[in-house]
Design an enzyme around this catalytic site. Structure first.
Site, mmCIF file in Angstrom:
data_model
loop_
_atom_site.group_PDB
_atom_site.id
_atom_site.type_symbol
_atom_site.label_atom_id
_atom_site.label_comp_id
_atom_site.label_asym_id
_atom_site.label_seq_id
_atom_site.Cartn_x
_atom_site.Cartn_y
_atom_site.Cartn_z
ATOM 1 N N GLN A 1 -17.969 -7.287 -1.293
ATOM 2 C CA GLN A 1 -17.043 -8.102 -2.083
ATOM 3 C C GLN A 1 -16.660 -9.398 -1.362
ATOM 4 O O GLN A 1 -15.859 -10.174 -1.875
ATOM 5 C CB GLN A 1 -15.811 -7.302 -2.489
ATOM 6 C CG GLN A 1 -14.837 -6.950 -1.388
ATOM 7 C CD GLN A 1 -13.779 -5.988 -1.889
ATOM 8 O OE1 GLN A 1 -14.038 -4.806 -2.107
ATOM 9 N NE2 GLN A 1 -12.559 -6.471 -2.083
ATOM 10 N N HIS B 1 0.848 -1.209 0.000
ATOM 11 C CA HIS B 1 0.000 0.000 0.000
ATOM 12 C C HIS B 1 0.877 1.250 0.000
ATOM 13 O O HIS B 1 0.561 2.241 -0.667
ATOM 14 C CB HIS B 1 -0.900 0.026 1.239
ATOM 15 C CG HIS B 1 -1.856 -1.115 1.323
ATOM 16 N ND1 HIS B 1 -1.737 -2.126 2.235
ATOM 17 C CD2 HIS B 1 -2.962 -1.399 0.583
ATOM 18 C CE1 HIS B 1 -2.720 -2.992 2.082
ATOM 19 N NE2 HIS B 1 -3.472 -2.580 1.082
ATOM 20 N N VAL C 1 4.727 -5.670 -4.724
ATOM 21 C CA VAL C 1 5.860 -5.578 -3.793
ATOM 22 C C VAL C 1 6.015 -6.940 -3.121
ATOM 23 O O VAL C 1 5.031 -7.573 -2.739
ATOM 24 C CB VAL C 1 5.617 -4.479 -2.732
ATOM 25 C CG1 VAL C 1 6.798 -4.376 -1.782
ATOM 26 C CG2 VAL C 1 5.369 -3.143 -3.415
ATOM 27 N N SER D 1 -2.447 -8.431 2.707
ATOM 28 C CA SER D 1 -2.969 -8.298 4.076
ATOM 29 C C SER D 1 -3.314 -9.666 4.655
ATOM 30 O O SER D 1 -3.342 -9.853 5.859
ATOM 31 C CB SER D 1 -4.215 -7.410 4.081
ATOM 32 O OG SER D 1 -3.888 -6.150 3.551
#
Ligand code: PAF
Length: 273
Positions: free
Chosen positions: A58, A34, A173, A183
């Site tokens: 979602q 992020h 990343v 996450s």
């Protein structure tokens, strides 16, 4: 940094701002991935807006909505240090009304791959992204390439609905050992984290096969599946940048996608070749 929970308040404040607005939508539990999106957005915009909203639409029934990592206080500090101007943290009631119109994910590309294992997921993603884009009205919005299908569908929605925003893809990343940041990595035990390294290993193998001139999808994915074994494979596929299945890798127009379950944790990764 101002922390705002009201959509109308944020709209009002942003309307008064001069210059370009860069927007990074997130579901919180912020990590280096992020931060990279925020850094990219700072390079090209005057005002930076981040949203943290664990979007209920979602998540399918039985998925990890309740246990999805929430780290509001840490996230606020991270955004402050990263130089975010506005942090938008709405409640579900602020974003969703009762029985209201939703964006429908496309029937094919929204229901293959992650959309097949999670039917309806992308309609929830597109609906919330449309709402957030309408609230923030950014010049540019930043999304990670790790969620390649999500990125494709958001780009397609922006085109289809003539949205006045540039969707900016940002490279994945990785940890130093190659695991893509997510996450959901916090769900992994030490042993599972080791097992998860089979994902970057399989993608590295694909890259080296392609470098050797092996472009046949079947051959590449068969070898990748051997590396991933005994993880539960949801899919290992090659698609074009337009999300059509490819029988042969086309350099400059292919994405190799992997989704596996490590324990009960769903992990995605991909390489763009
Ligand atoms: O990628 C995410 O974190 C989410 O799907 C997004 C784009 C913030 C929408 O809820």
């Amino acid at each position: 940094m101002q922390i705002i929970s009201s959509a109308s308040k944020l709209k009002e404040l942003l309307r008064k701002e001069q210059g370009s607005i860069g927007f990074v939508p997130t579901m919180g539990a912020l990590h280096e991935g992020h931060l990279t999106l925020i850094k990219e957005s700072k390079k090209h915009n005057d005002i930076i807006v981040v949203s943290i909203f664990v979007n209920p639409t979602q998540f399918l029934k039985g998925e990890d909505l309740e246990k999805y990592p929430r780290r509001d206080e840490a996230d606020k500090k991270i955004c402050e240090i990263a130089g975010v101007d506005y942090l938008f943290m709405p409640s579900a009631e602020e974003i969703y009304g009762d029985d209201e119109p939703m964006i429908q994910a496309p029937q094919v590309r929204g229901y293959i791959l992650e959309g097949a294992t999670r039917p309806g997921h992308f309609s929830g993603v597109l609906s919330v992204v449309m709402k957030l884009l309408n609230i923030v009205d950014p010049s540019r919005a930043y999304f990670g390439k790790k969620d390649a299908q999500q990125l494709f569908l958001i780009e397609q929605m922006a085109r289809s609905y003539f949205l006045d925003v540039e969707i900016v893809p940002v490279d994945t990343v990785r940890e130093s050992d190659g695991l893509a940041l997510s996450s959901r990595n916090v769900y992994l035990s030490d042993a599972q984290r080791q097992e998860a390294l089979k994902i970057p290993a399989s993608l590295n193998l694909a890259r080296s096969l392609i470098t050797q001139g092996i472009l046949d999808t079947e051959e590449i994915t068969t070898q990748m599946k051997k590396v991933l074994s005994p993880l539960q494979i949801e899919y290992v596929v090659v698609v074009s940048r337009n999300f059509e299945y490819q029988k042969r890798v086309e350099i400059g127009n292919s994405i190799i996608l992997v989704e596996v379950l490590v324990g009960t944790t769903r992990l995605l990764d991909n390489i763009w070749v």
